[in-house]
Write an enzyme that holds these catalytic residues in place. Structure first.
Site, PDB file in Angstrom:
ATOM      1  N   CYS A   2      35.140  39.555  44.091  1.00 32.21           N
ATOM      2  CA  CYS A   2      34.245  38.841  43.186  1.00 32.21           C
ATOM      3  C   CYS A   2      33.062  39.743  42.837  1.00 32.21           C
ATOM      4  CB  CYS A   2      33.729  37.577  43.846  1.00 32.21           C
ATOM      5  SG  CYS A   2      35.043  36.584  44.532  1.00 32.21           S
ATOM      6  N   ARG A  27      37.381  44.271  37.316  1.00 31.34           N
ATOM      7  CA  ARG A  27      37.807  43.893  38.663  1.00 31.34           C
ATOM      8  C   ARG A  27      38.676  42.653  38.660  1.00 31.34           C
ATOM      9  NH1 ARG A  27      34.836  44.746  43.211  1.00 31.34           N
ATOM     10  NH2 ARG A  27      33.590  46.605  43.167  1.00 31.34           N
ATOM     11  N   LYS A 495      58.591  55.175  39.814  1.00 28.00           N
ATOM     12  CA  LYS A 495      57.211  55.640  39.581  1.00 28.00           C
ATOM     13  C   LYS A 495      57.223  56.871  38.681  1.00 28.00           C
ATOM     14  CE  LYS A 495      55.384  52.913  40.407  1.00 28.00           C
ATOM     15  NZ  LYS A 495      55.768  51.630  40.717  1.00 28.00           N
TER      16      LYS A 495
END
Ligand code: G6P
Length: 618
Positions: A2, A27, A495
C-alpha cells in the site's frame, strides 16, 4: 504494497495528495482515499477501484484544507471495498489514520475496546488502531499515538491527523517504510510518504525514518522521537537525523533503482517468497495453515483427484504442483491448459477439485475453465496474486500468493510465489493423508531456508550476464530437465522466447533423443537443469550425449558438485535443497539469463512485443 502520503503547509492538500497517490500507482491499486483537515473540520473521500474513481468524486466535492493524509490500498486482507479503504477513523471524526502493515494482536485489542464501548464499522485491523489511539487520547496526539503503539504487535507505517489537535501530522513506523519530505526554500511545508516517488515533485530533501520511530510534522518542520524512549511520564527524547538529497529521477525510483521492472521483480523474490509463507508454516505440526481454504476443508478430506488449469507461466507452476502433490500427498493430478479444458468436455465430479492458477486472476481462458468446472459441479479453488480479482471472487476458496504487483510482462516473482503456495498446499494435503510428522517438519524447515538460498542464487547475476554475452546472437536454444525440473526447463525456455524473441524449447531431458537431438550442433546452446537429485546421473548422461555432438552446454548444478566442470561449457551452481523445492532455486538463473540476453539484443524487456500482462480475451 500500500502507499501512504501526507501534506501540511500553506497550499491546498488535495491536489498534492492525489498527485502523490498517482506517483505510487505503479505499485498497484484497488482502492484509495484521502482525509483533509480544514479549520478543525475533517473531510474524507474514499473509493474502491482505480485512482480515477476517487478523482471523479473529488471533482464533484473537493476537499479544501491545507493538511491531509492519503492512501492507496493493495488488499491483502479484506476485499477492496470503499468501506475497507483508508483513511479509517475512530468515529465522530476523531483519529483519521492511514496504515501500511498488519496489526497482529488486533482481535485481542478489539475485544477490549468493545468492552470499553467502542463501535466498529469495518473488519480491518487499522480501525482497531484508530480506536486504541482514541481511547488513550488526552489532548496530545503524538502522546496518544506513542502510548497506543506500545500495545501493538505487528508491522506498521502510519500517518494520523485529528481535529482536536490540528496543525500536525503524527507518523510512525515499525517494519514498513516511511520518509519525511522537507519543504524546499522558503516554503513552509512538510510531506510524508511511504515511497519517495510520492514527494519528488515538491522536494528532493528527505529524511528516512528508522523502525521504532515516531515523528511530528508541522508546517515549519519535523521532530523525530524514538518510541522506545516514550516513558510513563509521557515524554520523549528528540532524535537528530540527517537530510538526504535525492538525485534519482522518478522512473528509476519506480523501478526501485533497477533498470527494468522485470529485474526488480526477479530481485524481490527472497522477500516475495517469504511473504507467500508468512504466518502459514506450522513448524511443530510439520504442516501449513491456509486460511482461505476454510470452506474447502471437507472437500480436501474427500477429494479423489485434482485438476489444475492455467495458462503460460502459471501453467508451468501447475506442472510443478502435479509433481509435488502426486509425489508427496499421493493424490492423482492432471494439468490442463485452460483454453483446452473449457472446450473439450473434461470429466470432473464433485470429488474432483479444480484449481485455477493465475497471477492476475483475470485471464479469460482460466476464468472460463473455472466456470465450466463449477457448472459441472466440481469444487473450485484459486491460487491467485491479485486480491479481489475475478478468479479469487468466483472460486469456493483459495490462497493468495502475496507477491505484490507484478508489472514486467514476463512473470517471475509470481511463478515462485505460486510454487511456494503449491508446496504449502501439498504439505497440508499430505499431512491429512499420512505424511509423517517428521517428513512434514523436514519440508517446513527446507521451505524456511528458501529465501536465503534464492538470495544466494541471485548473487550469480554477474556470472550470468557474462554467459549471456556469449549466447546473445544464437537463434535457438534448448532447455532440458527431468522430474521436478522438467517444468523449470519449460519455464526457462518461455522466459527466453517471451522477452528476447529467441526460439527456445523446453523438453524432458530424456525425450531429447526422440527428436531434438537431431538439432544439436555447435550452434545449439543447451541449458541443462541438473541439480543433484534422484535423476541427476541420468541427466549427466544426457549432457554427455549433447557434448558428443558438439553442442554447447550451460548446466545449472547444485553447489559443491564439480563433476561437470570441464565437461559443460558453463556451470552455474545454486544452493542445495530438498528435491521438491529445487524449482524455486533452479529457475532463478534462467530468469536472469533470459533478462540479460534480451537486454543485449536490445529488446523491450518489460513490454515485449505482441504480449500482454493479462490476457482478458480468448
Ligand atoms: C500472459 C502473460 C504470462 C502469464 C499468462 C497467464 O500470457 O504474458 O506471463 O503467465 O498470461 O496469466 P495469469 O495472470 O493467468 O497468470
Amino acid at each position: 504494497m500500500c502507499g501512504i502520503v501526507g501534506y501540511i503547509g500553506a497550499r491546498k492538500a488535495q491536489p498534492i495528495l492525489v498527485e502523490g497517490l498517482r506517483r505510487m500507482e505503479y505499485r498497484g491499486y484497488d482502492s484509495a482515499g484521502i482525509a483533509v483537515l480544514d479549520d478543525g473540520e475533517i473531510q474524507v473521500q474514499k473509493a474502491a477501484g482505480r485512482l480515477a474513481v476517487l478523482e471523479r468524486g473529488l471533482a464533484r466535492d473537493p476537499l479544501t484544507g491545507n493538511c491531509g493524509i492519503g492512501h492507496t490500498r493493495w488488499a491483502t486482507h479484506g476485499p477492496p471495498t470503499t468501506v475497507n479503504a483508508h483513511p479509517h477513523s475512530a468515529g465522530r471524526g476523531n483519529v483519521l489514520l492511514v496504515h501500511n502493515g498488519i496489526i497482529e494482536n488486533y482481535e485481542t485489542l478489539k475485544a477490549r475496546l468493545v468492552e470499553l464501548g467502542h463501535e466498529f464499522h469495518t473488519e480491518t485491523d487499522t480501525e482497531v488502531l484508530c480506536h486504541l489511539i482514541d481511547e488513550v487520547y488526552d489532548g496530545n496526539l503524538e502522546h496518544a499515538v506513542a502510548s497506543a503503539l506500545m500495545r501493538v504487535e505487528g508491522a506498521f507505517g502510519i500517518a494520523v491527523i485529528d481535529p482536536r489537535d490540528p496543525d500536525k501530522i503524527v507518523v510512525a513506523r515499525r517494519g514498513s517504510p516511511l520518509l519525511i519530505g522537507v519543504g524546499e526554500g522558503e516554503a513552509n511545508e512538510t510531506f510524508v510518504a511511504s515511497d519517495v516517488a510520492a514527494v519528488l515533485d515538491h522536494t528532493r530533501q528527505v529524511v528516512y525514518l528508522d523502525d521504532g520511530e515516531l515523528a511530528v510534522l508541522t508546517r515549519e518542520g519535523h521532530e523525530i522521537h524514538s518510541l522506545s524512549d516514550y516513558g510513563p511520564s509521557g515524554t520523549f527524547n528528540r532524535v537528530e537525523r540527517e537530510v538526504k538529497h535525492i538525485d534519482w529521477d522518478l522512473e528509476r525510483i519506480e523501478k526501485g533503482g533497477y533498470d527494468h521492472f522485470m529485474l526488480k521483480e526477479i530481485f524481490e523474490q527472497p522477500s516475495t517468497i517469504r511473504d507467500a509463507m508468512r504466518g502459514r508454516l506450522l513448524e511443530d505440526d510439520g504442516s501449513a495453515r491456509l486460511g482461505g481454504l476454510r470452506h474447502l476443508e471437507e472437500v480436501l478430506d474427500r477429494v479423489e483427484r485434482i485438476v489444475f488449469t492455467a495458462c503460460g507461466t502459471s501453467w508451468h507452476a501447475a506442472l510443478v504442483g502435479e509433481y509435488l502433490i502426486e509425489d508427496i500427498a499421493r493424490i492423482p493430478v492432471e494439468v490442463e491448459y485452460a483454453s483446452e479444458f473449457r472446450y473439450r468436455r473434461p470429466i470432473v465430479t464433485e470429488n474432483t477439485l479444480v484449481v485455477a492458477i493465475s497471477q492476475s486472476g483475470e485471464t479469460a481462458d482460466t476464468l472460463a475453465a473455472m466456470r465450466e468446472a463449477k457448472r459441472q459441479g466440481a469444487p473450485v479453488m484459486g491460487i491467485v496474486n491479485v486480491v479481489g480479482s475475478s478468479i479469487a471472487r468466483e472460486s469456493d476458496g483459495g490462497v493468495y500468493i502475496h507477491s505484490g504487483p507484478e508489472i514486467g510482462v514476463a512473470s517471475t516473482k509470481a511463478f515462485t510465489g505460486q510454487l511456494t503456495v503449491l508446496a504449502l498446499f501439498t504439505l497440508l494435503l499430505a499431512r491429512k493423508r499420512g505424511l509423517s510428522l517428521l517428513e512434514g517438519r523436514k519440508l517446513v524447515a527446507a521451505l524456511e531456508e528458501i529465501p536465503a538460498s534464492v538470495e544466494k542464487a541471485l548473487a550469480l547475476d554477474a556470472q550470468i550476464a557474462t554467459i549471456a554475452e556469449e549466447y546473445q546472437r544464437h537463434a535457438n536454444a534448448l532447455y532440458l530437465g527431468r522430474g521436478y525440473n522438467f517444468p523449470v526447463a519449460l519455464e526457462g525456455a518461455l522466459k527466453l522466447k517471451e522477452i528476447s524473441y529467441v526460439h527456445a524449447e523446453g523438453y524432458p531431458a530424456a525425450e531429447m533423443k526422440h527428436g531434438p537431438i537431431a538439432l544439436i550442433d555447435e550452434n545449439m546452446p543447451v541449458v541443462f537443469i541438473a541439480p543433484s537429485d534422484a535423476v541427476y546421473p541420468k541427466v549427466a548422461a544426457n549432457i554427455e550425449e549433447v557434448k558428443a555432438r558438439g553442442g554447447r552446454v550451460i548446466a545449472i548444478v547444485t553447489e559443491g558438485n564439480h563433476d561437470l566442470d570441464g565437461k559443460a561449457d558453463h556451470v552455474i551452481p545454486v544452493p542445495a535443497t530438498m528435491d521438491p523445492l529445487q524449482p524455486l532455486l533452479t529457475v532463478i538463473p534462467l530468469q536472469l539469463l533470459a533478462y540479460h540476453i534480451a537486454l543485449l539484443r536490445g529488446c523491450d524487456v518489460d513490454m515485449p512485443r505482441n504480449l500482454a500482462k493479462s490476457v482478458t480475451v480468448e
